[in-house]
Design an enzyme around this catalytic site. Structure first.
Site, mmCIF file in Angstrom:
data_model
loop_
_atom_site.group_PDB
_atom_site.id
_atom_site.type_symbol
_atom_site.label_atom_id
_atom_site.label_comp_id
_atom_site.label_asym_id
_atom_site.label_seq_id
_atom_site.Cartn_x
_atom_site.Cartn_y
_atom_site.Cartn_z
ATOM 1 N N SER A 1 0.805 -1.238 0.000
ATOM 2 C CA SER A 1 0.000 0.000 0.000
ATOM 3 C C SER A 1 0.831 1.277 0.000
ATOM 4 C CB SER A 1 -0.957 0.010 1.194
ATOM 5 O OG SER A 1 -1.977 -0.917 0.962
ATOM 6 N N LYS B 1 0.226 3.478 -3.030
ATOM 7 C CA LYS B 1 -1.037 4.159 -3.350
ATOM 8 C C LYS B 1 -0.925 5.667 -3.597
ATOM 9 C CE LYS B 1 -3.881 0.502 -1.537
ATOM 10 N NZ LYS B 1 -4.281 -0.231 -0.349
ATOM 11 N N TYR C 1 -3.054 -3.355 -10.259
ATOM 12 C CA TYR C 1 -2.968 -3.130 -8.811
ATOM 13 C C TYR C 1 -1.916 -4.053 -8.182
ATOM 14 C CZ TYR C 1 -4.200 -3.033 -3.897
ATOM 15 O OH TYR C 1 -4.130 -2.931 -2.526
ATOM 16 N N TYR D 1 -5.043 4.937 7.348
ATOM 17 C CA TYR D 1 -6.377 4.309 7.489
ATOM 18 C C TYR D 1 -7.096 4.761 8.763
ATOM 19 C CZ TYR D 1 -3.616 1.146 4.551
ATOM 20 O OH TYR D 1 -2.768 0.627 3.630
ATOM 21 N N VAL E 1 1.610 -3.326 4.045
ATOM 22 C CA VAL E 1 1.623 -4.537 4.873
ATOM 23 C C VAL E 1 2.920 -5.329 4.792
ATOM 24 C CG1 VAL E 1 -0.849 -4.975 5.112
ATOM 25 C CG2 VAL E 1 0.362 -5.855 3.115
#
Ligand code: GLN
Length: 310
Positions: free
Chosen positions: A67, A70, A192, A244, A262
């Site tokens: 992530s 992103k 992705y 988040y 992660v």
């Protein structure tokens, strides 16, 4: 930075020592790569906007962005389609939910922000839809500009993200159901998976963060990685949504735009000054590196790095 240090290495060594015994958290096993990673692996790095890089610990250990990719892909989408078109497909609100949540999609039919999986998959779908055959090369070229070298995919991780990503497949199908993305669901998910599988070291991650700190220009190569006009959007959403459902606590304790992955990496941006990066693969319940979060808190407090430091 309230306290400019001529040689920050002893300070970074001190952080490494202070948090080396912190062994809380779990490694994420579903991503194949991490099975082969030493749980104790630990690296802290910083890169300044004038191109100095300082790193301590396992500086050569490579890991995948997951992530952490992103905000950079969001930037590429802004560069490619402009703010208005991008934000027809994704919002700018924090979710208060986990990174792979689908609740808000059910409620509002649009991903809340591009820092969570649903929003990131919407960005991949836009890029893939615009250039089905060129999108991967485009994404790799973008990462290459932030890295200052050609970007490479970790093939095994790429495969495991694709094969194991049932939740992401569910998200993509929901996005299709609500007409956020088109029919080529596999193409969007493949792109992705590629962005998640770009391999970097911690000093390189610090340079990527420093590129954002430096108005979008890589501090060493001088190459522009993203248009100046899009930095504000990227950094704002990193600040409000990058961590988040712990973005509020992060803002309160660290006070910098940031992102985690992660695989165990965390990056933070000190605008106009430097990029910080920490790698340590044991994760907390939000999916952030336990040591990464603690190191950034201690670092920001010691150097007065919060954007709102008086
Ligand atoms: N590849 C992971 C996923 O899509 C990335 C998530 C993350 O790093 N938080 O689930």
């Amino acid at each position: 930075m309230k306290r400019a240090l001529a040689d920050p290495t002893p300070f970074l060594e001190g952080l490494l020592e202070a948090f080396r015994d912190l062994r809380e958290g779990e490694m994420r096993r579903e991503i194949g790569e991490l099975e082969h990673t030493d749980a104790d692996c630990f690296c802290i790095a910083m890169a300044t906007v004038d191109g100095q890089v300082h790193a301590v610990g396992d500086r050569r250990h490579a890991f995948t962005l997951q992530s952490l990719s992103k905000p950079f892909v969001y930037g590429l989408a802004l560069d490619s389609f402009g703010r208005e078109e991008v934000h027809r497909k994704v919002g700018v609100e924090p979710t208060g939910e986990a990174f792979n949540s689908i609740i808000e999609l059910e409620e509002d039919h649009l991903p809340y922000n591009p820092m969570i999986n649903s929003g990131a998959i919407a960005m991949s779908a836009m890029l893939h839809h615009a250039h089905p055959r060129k999108a991967t090369a485009q994404v790799l070229a973008m990462f290459g500009a932030y890295l200052g070298r050609p970007a490479r995919l970790h093939e095994a991780v790429d495969l495991s993200v694709r094969e194991g990503g049932h939740r992401n497949k569910a998200i993509a199908h929901l996005l299709r159901h609500f007409d956020v993305i088109g029919d080529d669901i596999d193409g969007a998910l493949q792109l992705y998976a590629h962005q998640c599988s770009v391999a970097v070291t911690t000093p390189e991650l610090a340079l990527m963060a420093a590129t954002l700190a430096n108005g979008g220009v890589h501090p060493r190569t001088g190459q522009r990685a993203v248009a100046r006009e899009h930095l504000r959007d990227i950094l704002t959403l990193m600040f409000t949504c990058g961590m988040y459902d712990s973005s509020g606590r992060w803002a309160y304790t660290v006070g910098l735009p940031a992102k985690s992955g992660v695989s165990g990496g965390v990056l933070a941006v000190v605008p106009g000054q430097m990029g910080l990066a920490v790698y340590s693969p044991r994760l907390d319940a939000h999916g952030h590196s336990v040591r990464g979060v603690e190191v950034c808190r201690a670092w920001a407090a010691a150097w007065g790095l919060s954007l709102f430091e008086g």
